[in-house]
Design an enzyme around this catalytic site. Sequence first.
Site, mmCIF file in Angstrom:
data_model
loop_
_atom_site.group_PDB
_atom_site.id
_atom_site.type_symbol
_atom_site.label_atom_id
_atom_site.label_comp_id
_atom_site.label_asym_id
_atom_site.label_seq_id
_atom_site.Cartn_x
_atom_site.Cartn_y
_atom_site.Cartn_z
ATOM 1 N N SER A 1 -30.576 33.928 11.072
ATOM 2 C CA SER A 1 -31.889 33.799 10.447
ATOM 3 C C SER A 1 -32.193 32.323 10.149
ATOM 4 O O SER A 1 -32.239 31.509 11.046
ATOM 5 C CB SER A 1 -31.956 34.692 9.206
ATOM 6 O OG SER A 1 -33.291 34.918 8.823
ATOM 7 N N ASP B 1 -33.789 40.545 12.733
ATOM 8 C CA ASP B 1 -32.976 39.577 11.994
ATOM 9 C C ASP B 1 -31.485 39.927 12.041
ATOM 10 O O ASP B 1 -31.085 41.055 11.756
ATOM 11 C CB ASP B 1 -33.456 39.552 10.539
ATOM 12 C CG ASP B 1 -32.935 38.366 9.757
ATOM 13 O OD1 ASP B 1 -31.699 38.267 9.591
ATOM 14 O OD2 ASP B 1 -33.746 37.549 9.305
#
Length: 272
Positions: free
Chosen positions: A41, A155
């Site tokens: 991320s 993610d």
Amino acid sequence: MLHKKIHLVLSGGAARGIAHLGVMDELTERGYEIVSVAGTSMGALTGGALAAGRHRHLRDALMNLHVTEMIKLLDFTVRYPGLIKGEKIMKWLSPYLPGKDITRLEMPFTAMAADIRHKTEVAFTSGPLPLAVRASKSIPSVFTPVEDGDRVLVDGGVLNNFPLDRVKATDHTSVVGVWVNADVPCDEAIRRQLPQKPVPEPGPKLHMRDVVIESLHMMMRQNTARLIHDNPPDLLIRIPYRLARFYDFHKAHYIYRAGRLYAAKYLEQTRA
């Protein structure tokens, strides 16, 4: 002993991940050489910029990004499975994430994503850098997922928010992990050097946003604790979760400074 050559591992953490940029600068100014980077991320975003040699440019851009400009980057949508398409953000990031293959970057780089169709982790070690970062930071329900062939990528924090298992130390290198979601109190000496107060604990009347954020943090904390236990780095830099909220990108100066201060604290401890 911490070797001068470092494999750097960076956790996710949204705006708190700006602290990664501070850690990078503190390491290099103290004579450490970062020889590879892995991240999830925001860790993938800052790590990708580092591997491309653009992390200082990204640092300066974030520090000069005004709130009104940030709002203009949010391309909201109701037609896709996510609130934000992310196209404007990726265009803004393009100077710091060149469209070259990961294998052609200045150092080995790994970005973690999760494939919700096949229920597996995805580790990008090759392929276009922007694609890897965009997939790694596709927070479910916030950003639209990335469709790559038959994969639907979100993610990496869903399965692996701190990819310590993707790197290994050698006789001449060490692993340094930076965890920006650590459930530890803010260091009082460091807090006095920063202009902002820590984020308070949620009050008795919870906003829906607080419920979502605290739930995600609790889930990722358990996952990360296991990764740290199974793959302990040579140095673990714990940056408090209460340093900033996940959307506090307008506090880039403060978060970056905190990253430097916490890195300095832990590096000094290794010398004690």
